[in-house]
Design an enzyme around this catalytic site. Structure first.
Site, short mmCIF file in Angstrom:
data_model
loop_
_atom_site.label_atom_id
_atom_site.label_comp_id
_atom_site.label_asym_id
_atom_site.label_seq_id
_atom_site.Cartn_x
_atom_site.Cartn_y
_atom_site.Cartn_z
N HIS A 53 0.82 -1.22 0.00
CA HIS A 53 0.00 0.00 0.00
C HIS A 53 0.86 1.28 0.00
CE1 HIS A 53 -2.89 3.05 1.16
NE2 HIS A 53 -2.35 3.15 2.36
N HIS A 77 3.71 7.02 5.37
CA HIS A 77 2.52 7.74 5.86
C HIS A 77 1.71 6.99 6.92
CE1 HIS A 77 0.24 5.33 2.88
NE2 HIS A 77 -0.80 5.57 3.66
N GLU A 81 0.53 5.85 12.70
CA GLU A 81 -0.80 5.33 13.03
C GLU A 81 -0.77 3.82 13.32
OE1 GLU A 81 -3.49 7.05 13.48
OE2 GLU A 81 -4.87 5.37 13.72
N ASP A 82 -0.04 3.07 12.52
CA ASP A 82 -0.18 1.62 12.57
C ASP A 82 0.98 0.86 13.21
OD1 ASP A 82 -2.56 1.95 11.30
OD2 ASP A 82 -1.83 1.44 9.31
N ASP A 144 -3.22 8.44 -0.83
CA ASP A 144 -3.60 7.36 0.08
C ASP A 144 -5.03 6.90 -0.23
OD1 ASP A 144 -3.57 5.69 2.41
OD2 ASP A 144 -4.59 7.28 3.54
N ASP A 264 -23.27 12.23 -27.18
CA ASP A 264 -23.09 12.57 -28.59
C ASP A 264 -22.33 13.87 -28.78
OD1 ASP A 264 -24.27 10.32 -29.31
OD2 ASP A 264 -26.20 11.18 -29.85
#
Ligand code: MN
Length: 730
Positions: A53, A77, A81-82, A144, A264
């Protein structure tokens, strides 16, 4: 829908090396290694390694030709957070720029969006920009989101819909305002695929059916233009303009047009080398085909706020149908596709420092301020009404709605924005879960929860000094105005009735329609209440009012009437004495000789709405109607009670007040002095203050009735630095 191949780190570095030097790509590889290590063992919903990711996010940023710090932040990034990695770790490893970009992305990730209201969406978008101190944070966030929405397949349907909806309402408009059309279109098309798959695939199929016919005409037009340009020696790149599924869908829904009417419409784009050539091409096209009046737009001379430049015209094409033509230079084309990102695209030796970036962000905010992409006049006016953008703060309600307030606003401004009653009943505020003083200055991103109590006595005069918004100030002033009138009416009524009695008349016989009209017309007033109020604030004296109210009575002197009223009065005395007094000033309706006591939890005083509670073996305890302690009790054990007439009431009902305010020298003394001046006994006082210099004072006093209490509270509230006064229940 173009399938996006998943890029390897080698491909991303290779792509980056097309415009970055070796020192930079080495830096990128370090960021990648660090992120890979941090995310090791983490798996995406698709079953792939997590690091895939961030690599795709970095790849999107490389496509936008962003600077090395932004791409490195793309790799990194998600690590704050993770994973266990902190801002300080990143700062040490990659420097402050990368650390604060990643931190910025992490903060934006915490914004929860759920409302569907357009105004809420607009506030969310503004909040995004207000919170991202650096525009590159938004670009990383967009990259992201783009990769996340490309890979939504593995999520449950309700999550797909939520994310698609948020993308359509927040992220696609942000991409549009930043002028990054390529990202905007992709976000919109994928979102539509999840939100309305039926329509999405219907349009895709219709486009397929028409493709051959369309390609034929486009080619014909392109060839004709190329021939003409050859004659004047202009080289140009001419292409049919791709139609995007979501934009067709929108036009079908909003303009209620048929698919054919939209599809069209032929459109070509001519890209040339110079501005001079742009105008030359325009001239040639206008001689080939008849231009449609009012359709020529010169966005080269007058660029759009998101920097877009082009010449637009519509002519009657070879089929006899409208043909849209866009003419621009290569440079303009890049800005049209990549918007602000093109503006920021990395160029060797260009100034990319923090100060420069924040200057450009400020400029961007300004254009947002004046930008209107909508034809809706009302919405446009709304957007102009917003004071200066950077002077606003965006805070959350506990439900996740975003409220926009001028900067410097305090929780009270927030409270009055929510509802007048929330403001008037405020006793405190929690910001991000922590109690803060009422003059706390709100910051963008704060979650604000107001603490209210129906026992609050309403605003204090200091609130007028603390609040920033005119809305809050007006509502506070209104409260005082209304409250004063109520008090004046009450006082005036008392004074007039006393005056009438002193003439040996009863208020009942004096206050009949005829007499009231007599008095009102004399004083040019409209209602009896107005008359009371006028006496209350001493605009006229009680004696003057009473003279007018009684002049007809005194003229007539009807003995029969007097006799009648005497009999009435006697009856009244009899019914009163029939009831046995309980000694505390409360009667139990329909029952005599019951043991009755006032509850200690809510300390009711005469004038309060009350209710009796039959206790086990200790008679009836009397509570205030709204006392929480009896709320869940068995209704069979509740019994009606009432206050005795005025004459029998004691003068020593105990009441607890909680007063909060700014802890300054002499505050407690002033409060005690004010209470003393009303000849009120004080039973107990405690006071404490916290580190925010907020003082909380508990005062137990003996009072006569609610009016007495109200007078004391009113005087306390007018002491400066007093924020709230409320009656407490234990
Ligand atoms: Mn991510």
């Amino acid at each position: 829908m173009a399938k996006h191949e998943t890029k390897t780190i080698e491909q991303v570095i290779q792509d980056a090396s097309r415009y970055l030097n070796e020192e930079h790509t080495t830096f990128l590889r370090l960021a990648y290694d660090y992120a890979k290590e941090a995310h090791v063992g983490q798996i995406r919903k698709s079953g792939e390694e997590y690091i895939i990711h961030p690599v795709q996010v970095a790849s999107i940023l490389v496509d936008l030709e962003m600077d090395p710090a932004t791409i490195a932040s793309g790799f990194l990034h998600d690590v704050i957070e993770d994973t266990g990695i902190t801002y300080d770790d990143l700062k040490e490893e990659f420097g402050e720029e990368v650390a604060s970009l990643v931190e910025g992305v992490t903060k934006l990730g915490k914004i929860k969006y759920k409302s569907k209201e357009e105004q809420q969406a607009e506030n969310h978008r503004k909040m995004f920009i207000a919170m991202a101190k650096d525009i590159r944070v938004i670009l990383i966030k967009l990259a992201d989101r783009l990769h996340n929405i490309r890979t939504l397949d593995h999520l449950p349907e309700h999550k797909q819909r939520r994310i698609a909806n948020e993308t359509l309402e927040i992220f696609a408009p942000l991409a549009h305002r930043l002028g990054i059309s390529t990202i905007k279109w992709e976000l919109e098309d994928i979102s539509l695929r999840y939100l309305n798959p039926q329509q999405y695939y219907r349009i895709v199929n219709l486009m397929k059916q028409k493709r051959d016919e369309r390609v034929y005409y486009i080619e014909k037009v392109i060839n004709e233009i190329q021939d003409q340009l050859k004659d004047v020696n202009i080289t140009a790149e001419i292409s049919g303009r791709p139609k995007h599924i979501y934009s067709i869908y929108r036009k079908m829904v909003i303009q209620k047009k048929d698919f054919n009417e939209i599809y069209d419409l032929l459109a070509v784009r001519v890209i040339v080398k110079s501005i001079k050539d742009c105008y030359a091409v325009l001239g040639i096209i206008h001689t080939c085909w008849k231009p449609m009046p009012g359709r020529f737009k010169d966005y080269i001379a007058m660029p759009k706020p998101n920097l877009y430049q082009s010449l637009h015209t519509t002519v009657i094409g070879p089929k006899g149908d409208p043909l849209e033509v866009q003419i621009r230079t290569q440079e303009m084309h890049e800005i049209a596709e990549y918007g602000i990102a093109a503006h920021w695209a990395y160029k060797e030796g260009q100034d990319h420092d923090q100060e420069n970036m924040s200057k450009q962000l400020a400029w961007f905010r300004e254009i947002l301020e004046w930008q209107s992409e909508t034809n809706d006049a009302e919405e446009f006016m709304e957007s102009l009404k917003v004071d200066f953008f950077s002077d606003m703060v965006y805070v959350f309600t506990p439900n996740g709605d975003v409220i926009e307030l001028p900067s410097g606003s305090v929780p009270l401004d927030f409270a009055y924005r929510i509802h007048t009653e929330v403001g008037n009943k405020t006793v405190g505020a929690k910001v991000n879960g922590k109690i803060e003083p009422l003059d706390y200055r709100l910051k963008t991103g704060d979650i604000v929860e107001m603490l209210t109590s129906k026992h609050s006595y309403g605003p204090s005069e200091d609130w007028l000094k603390i609040t920033q918004t005119s809305q809050a100030k007006n509502k506070i002033k209104q409260f005082f105005k209304k409250q004063r009138r109520e008090e004046n009416v009450e006082r005036g009524k008392e004074l007039i009735e006393k005056e009438i009695k002193s003439l040996d008349l009863s208020p009942k016989e004096a206050l009949v329609e005829e007499n009231i009209q007599n008095a009102l017309s004399r004083f040019h007033l409209n209602t009896l209440e107005d008359l009371y109020a006028a006496v209350g604030y001493q605009g006229i004296t009680a004696q003057q009012a009473t003279n007018r109210l009684t002049e007809k009575l005194l003229e007539k002197e009807k003995p029969v009437d007097l006799e009648n009223s005497l009999i009435e009065a006697q009856q009244e005395v009899e019914t009163k004495t029939k009831k046995k007094s309980t000694g505390i000033g409360v009667n139990v309706k329909g029952v005599d000789n019951l043991m009755v006591r006032l509850s200690k939890c809510c300390n009711p005083v005469p004038g309060d709405e009350i209710i009796g509670f039959i206790t086990k073996g200790r008679g009836v305890s009397v509570h205030r109607d709204d006392c929480p302690n009896i709320k869940n009790e068995d209704e069979a054990r509740l019994i009606d009670v009432e206050w005795e007439g005025v004459t029998r009431q004691r003068k020593n009902y105990s009441v607890d007040l909680e007063i909060s305010g700014f802890d300054r020298n002499g505050l407690l003394n002033e409060i005690l002095q004010v209470v003393n001046e009303t000849n009120t006994d004080i039973v107990a006082v405690t006071g404490k203050s916290d580190k925010n210099k907020m003082a909380v004072i508990h005062l137990t006093i003996l009072i006569q009735n609610v009016d007495h209490l109200r007078r004391i509270v009113d005087r306390i509230k007018h002491i400066s630095d007093v924020f709230t006064v409320q009656r407490t229940i234990q």
